[in-house]
Design an enzyme around this catalytic site. Structure first.
Site, PDB file in Angstrom:
ATOM      1  CB  SER A 159     -77.481 -71.093 -42.994  1.00  0.00           C
ATOM      2  OG  SER A 159     -76.876 -69.989 -43.593  1.00  0.00           O
ATOM      3  CG  ASP A 257     -70.135 -69.250 -40.462  1.00  0.00           C
ATOM      4  OD1 ASP A 257     -70.116 -68.568 -41.504  1.00  0.00           O
ATOM      5  OD2 ASP A 257     -71.179 -69.680 -39.955  1.00  0.00           O
ATOM      6  CG  HIS A 287     -71.930 -70.883 -43.563  1.00  0.00           C
ATOM      7  ND1 HIS A 287     -72.575 -70.307 -42.495  1.00  0.00           N
ATOM      8  CD2 HIS A 287     -72.900 -71.146 -44.480  1.00  0.00           C
ATOM      9  CE1 HIS A 287     -73.871 -70.207 -42.756  1.00  0.00           C
ATOM     10  NE2 HIS A 287     -74.090 -70.721 -43.952  1.00  0.00           N
TER      11      HIS A 287
END
Length: 320
Positions: A159, A257, A287
């Site tokens: 991320s 995502d 995500h």
């Protein structure tokens, strides 16, 4: 079944119930940070897996790292992975993802160094990327003491950590002092520009929201800089105009995502620049879906291990 979860893999619905239901923001930041810490603090105690964990500060700096290494290994140096945690630039610690990091050590025989970089908004760019570079330089320069092969060091980020890992690959190339054999980018935040996360009616509705993404970038860069002309590629790697000469890449993305489109765009640009690139998109996943132990999550983690094994040249395998 709601419209939000109708496209989610059924295996992931129990995990979805544990995902954030509201965006990150300044008013809730301390609570959000505590929640991130709590995810890993509430995990099962580390197994008796022969992994030695040490906390240390990189000499000559204030950068804290956590090292995970095999308790028993031969006399030959082993490959190493610099791990960069997620948390939207504003949260998380070096212990994020510790269970998977321990698997890297036990299954690949590698040393993992997880960097506890400074968080935004208290510390803005370039604090985070410089902390990562400091940790990498120490890992490279002290490789002999760590039992690490300095010619087989990779970086993996998740991320926001994926943004920092990609930025680190650019910085390493441009400074010319070190080298990396692989950049492993797991649903990375790559682009600060609002157009990169335009609503499409499908993505960004679970766990990681447009508002969270915007808050993370504003915290890192400053609200007035986001989307502007002067953002460095060492902050937002999608801003880089030249991707040639970067190390081989693995990009793992999730089909639901918010970041999947920019992940695929970056992969296409890497390929066009001649960078060996392995792309994986997990359909009907959101995500952070790999935090859990659903079969689809475990399959994704096994694929990451394969990419790391190949990138690090373990068992004679080549780069992806």
């Amino acid at each position: 079944m709601s419209g939000t979860d109708s496209g989610v893999d059924p295996e992931l619905r129990p995990l979805m119930a544990r995902m954030p239901t509201r965006p990150l923001g300044a008013a809730t930041l301390e609570a959000d940070r505590a929640a991130m810490r709590g995810v890993w603090a509430s995990a099962a105690p580390p197994p008796d897996d022969g992994v030695v964990r040490e906390e240390r500060t990189v000499p000559g700096s204030d950068v804290r790292v956590v090292t995970l290494a095999p308790a028993e290994r031969g006399s030959r140096p082993v490959p190493a992975l610099l791990f960069v945690h997620g948390g939207g630039f504003v949260g998380g610690t070096a212990d994020n993802g510790a269970p998977f990091q321990r698997r890297i050590v036990t299954e690949l025989g590698a040393v993992v160094v997880s960097v506890d970089y400074r968080l935004a908004p208290e510390h803005r760019y370039p604090a985070q990327i410089e902390d990562c570079y400091t940790a990498l330089q120490w890992l490279h320069d002290d490789a002999g003491d760590l039992g690490v092969d300095p010619s087989r060091i990779a970086v993996e980020g998740v991320s926001a950590g994926g943004a920092l890992a990609a930025s680190l690959a650019l910085l390493v190339r441009d400074r010319g002092e070190l080298s990396l054999v692989l950049q492993s980018l797991v649903y990375p935040m790559l682009d600060d520009r609002p157009a990169a996360t335009e609503p499409d009616g499908v993505t960004g509705r679970i766990a990681w929201f447009r508002e969270s993404n915007a808050f993370g970038w504003a915290s890192l860069l400053g609200p007035d800089a986001v989307g502007g002309p002067d953002v460095s590629p060492y902050a937002a790697p999608a801003r880089a105009t030249d991707l040639a000469g970067l190390p081989p890449a693995y990009i793992g993305a999730a089909g639901l995502d918010l970041l999947v489109h920019q992940n695929l765009d970056y992969a296409k640009r890497l390929i066009a620049a001649g960078v060996p690139t392995h792309v994986e998109v997990c359909p009907r996943a959101f995500h952070g879906f790999d935090v859990g132990s659903a079969p689809v999550s475990e399959a994704f983690k096994r694929n990451r291990l394969v990419a790391l094994r190949r990138g690090l040249g373990i068992d004679g395998q080549e780069h992806p």
